[in-house]
Design a protein around this motif. Sequence first.
Motif, mmCIF file in Angstrom:
data_model
loop_
_atom_site.group_PDB
_atom_site.id
_atom_site.type_symbol
_atom_site.label_atom_id
_atom_site.label_comp_id
_atom_site.label_asym_id
_atom_site.label_seq_id
_atom_site.Cartn_x
_atom_site.Cartn_y
_atom_site.Cartn_z
ATOM 1 N N GLN A 146 0.837 -1.189 0.000
ATOM 2 C CA GLN A 146 0.000 0.000 0.000
ATOM 3 C C GLN A 146 0.884 1.255 0.000
ATOM 4 O OE1 GLN A 146 -3.177 -0.110 2.864
ATOM 5 N NE2 GLN A 146 -3.496 2.097 2.812
ATOM 6 N N GLN A 147 1.970 1.214 0.786
ATOM 7 C CA GLN A 147 2.903 2.334 0.798
ATOM 8 C C GLN A 147 3.617 2.458 -0.550
ATOM 9 O OE1 GLN A 147 4.912 3.135 4.830
ATOM 10 N NE2 GLN A 147 4.600 0.912 4.863
ATOM 11 N N THR A 152 4.634 5.600 -5.482
ATOM 12 C CA THR A 152 4.488 5.720 -6.937
ATOM 13 C C THR A 152 3.703 6.971 -7.299
ATOM 14 O OG1 THR A 152 4.595 3.324 -7.238
ATOM 15 C CG2 THR A 152 3.547 4.593 -8.987
ATOM 16 N N ASP A 153 2.580 7.174 -6.646
ATOM 17 C CA ASP A 153 1.752 8.345 -6.950
ATOM 18 C C ASP A 153 2.402 9.641 -6.480
ATOM 19 O OD1 ASP A 153 -0.124 6.822 -8.216
ATOM 20 O OD2 ASP A 153 -1.558 6.801 -6.556
ATOM 21 N N ALA A 154 3.223 9.577 -5.430
ATOM 22 C CA ALA A 154 3.911 10.778 -4.957
ATOM 23 C C ALA A 154 4.837 11.331 -6.039
ATOM 24 C CB ALA A 154 4.700 10.461 -3.690
ATOM 25 N N VAL A 155 5.544 10.446 -6.747
ATOM 26 C CA VAL A 155 6.424 10.885 -7.834
ATOM 27 C C VAL A 155 5.610 11.550 -8.936
ATOM 28 C CG1 VAL A 155 8.039 10.108 -9.612
ATOM 29 C CG2 VAL A 155 8.124 9.101 -7.321
ATOM 30 N N PRO A 168 9.973 9.889 0.331
ATOM 31 C CA PRO A 168 8.785 9.698 1.176
ATOM 32 C C PRO A 168 9.090 9.031 2.509
ATOM 33 C CG PRO A 168 8.303 9.102 -1.087
ATOM 34 C CD PRO A 168 9.785 9.316 -1.019
ATOM 35 N N GLU A 169 8.261 9.375 3.510
ATOM 36 C CA GLU A 169 8.350 8.762 4.834
ATOM 37 C C GLU A 169 7.390 7.578 4.893
ATOM 38 O OE1 GLU A 169 7.467 11.670 7.760
ATOM 39 O OE2 GLU A 169 9.176 12.972 7.252
ATOM 40 N N ARG A 268 7.399 3.233 -14.444
ATOM 41 C CA ARG A 268 8.838 3.373 -14.190
ATOM 42 C C ARG A 268 9.134 3.369 -12.698
ATOM 43 N NH1 ARG A 268 8.375 6.836 -18.569
ATOM 44 N NH2 ARG A 268 8.368 8.764 -17.374
ATOM 45 N N VAL A 269 8.280 4.037 -11.929
ATOM 46 C CA VAL A 269 8.497 4.090 -10.477
ATOM 47 C C VAL A 269 8.284 2.712 -9.859
ATOM 48 C CG1 VAL A 269 7.786 5.150 -8.309
ATOM 49 C CG2 VAL A 269 7.748 6.499 -10.403
#
Length: 448
Positions: A146-147, A152-155, A168-169, A268-269
């Motif tokens: 889940q993290q 992935t979406d944070a990038v 990310p933390e 890619r991530v």
Amino acid sequence: MGVGVGLEKLSLLSTTNLAVLAQANNKCSSSRKHVCWRSSTTTTTPFQQQRKPISWSVMCGFMLFGLGLISLLTGHMASDLEWYSHRRSLYSTMDGSYRAPIDVWKSQYSKYYYGCAERGRGYAPAVPERMSNGYLLIGTSGGLNQQRTGITDAVVVARILNATLVVPELDHHSYWKDDSDFIHIFDVDWFISYLAKDVTIVKRVPDKFMRSMEKPPYTMRVPRKSEPDYYLDQVLPILLRRQVVQLTKFDYRLANNLDDELQKLRCRVNFHALRFTKPIQELGQRIVMRMQKMAPRFIAVHLRFEPDMLAFSGCYFGGGEKERRELGEIRKRWTTLPDLSPDGERKRGKCPLSPHEVGLMLRALGFSNDTYLYVASGEVYGGEETMQPLRDLFPNIYTKEMLAEEELKPFLPFSSRLAAIDYIVCDESDVFVTNNNGNMAKILAGRR
């Protein structure tokens, strides 16, 4: 059915031909000495006198030739149809429906799948740190996979906002209480360098920048499945004003319907940039080699049958009042969970399969009981009693604890690192099977 009817008609046709042929032969033999014209004693016209007589033998020859040709053709058709019918029966089911022969160890369609992570020709380079719109801090949520989705979406969000992403933390307060950081699970240097053409990523906000800030970083939580426009309209203005924004509980906070280049960035991530640390990689590969040494092919079963999973599903698994009480207590940890009907969830196919059901499914698919299974799981609800029906169906069951008992000890206090080891073995298995439609199953499906 259509082939059978066709053969029956052809059979009748051949019988008719034979009957006609026999009749013609009899007629020819009985009138072989006669000719087929009128007696010369009768009155004839000049035209009639000029016509040459045609004997019955010539006519019978033509008839025999024609009938023979028809019989030859229909015979070939009948043979072909009979062969086709026999061949089809080899690949047909009891209800008559056609199915191609199945190889349970591989897919005949796998050659049609291909990667889609390459950047397009017009893809713009990453914005340098000094020219970006600010620093984006991300706090992920949930278990390892889940993290992973949140990372992935944070990038992608950093790309949308032209922001510099801070590594990310990870979540230290979820059900698993794992205090691992990003650097303990993923190769952080590889992560930063691999995505350098997409997004600028730093390990931390520069100290001098933090000291110059008048206020602490602005913290907010965006709605789930937010569109890119939401980030541009609601997050970007704050980022430009405050220069540092922290997004909390970041899981599934970005919509799935994105343009092609952003979807490729997701690939890619997830499948290239997130590489596990060397200790995790090495132990995972050793377990894979030990499985392959015992059997040339093996199945990896991701068995999510832990108490938290069952409680969250809202399903009932036949454990009586004891099960209802125990899982009910666990459900109270999620105050926002709706009341679910166990029977309704099962009818909708939302309930995780039990170990016994997984075993029955594999046997029904055609895997024999001498197949080797690697079971990736945490604490199975009900322990060995729950697992025994699966062991009865497949005696050759192994886990990471069985295959790397001593080597696994440094990882035991960290559920996310254990999950990473399972991920590697499942990724390298010949067949991957899951009892649920969770995060790991979805990510591994894409990865494989």
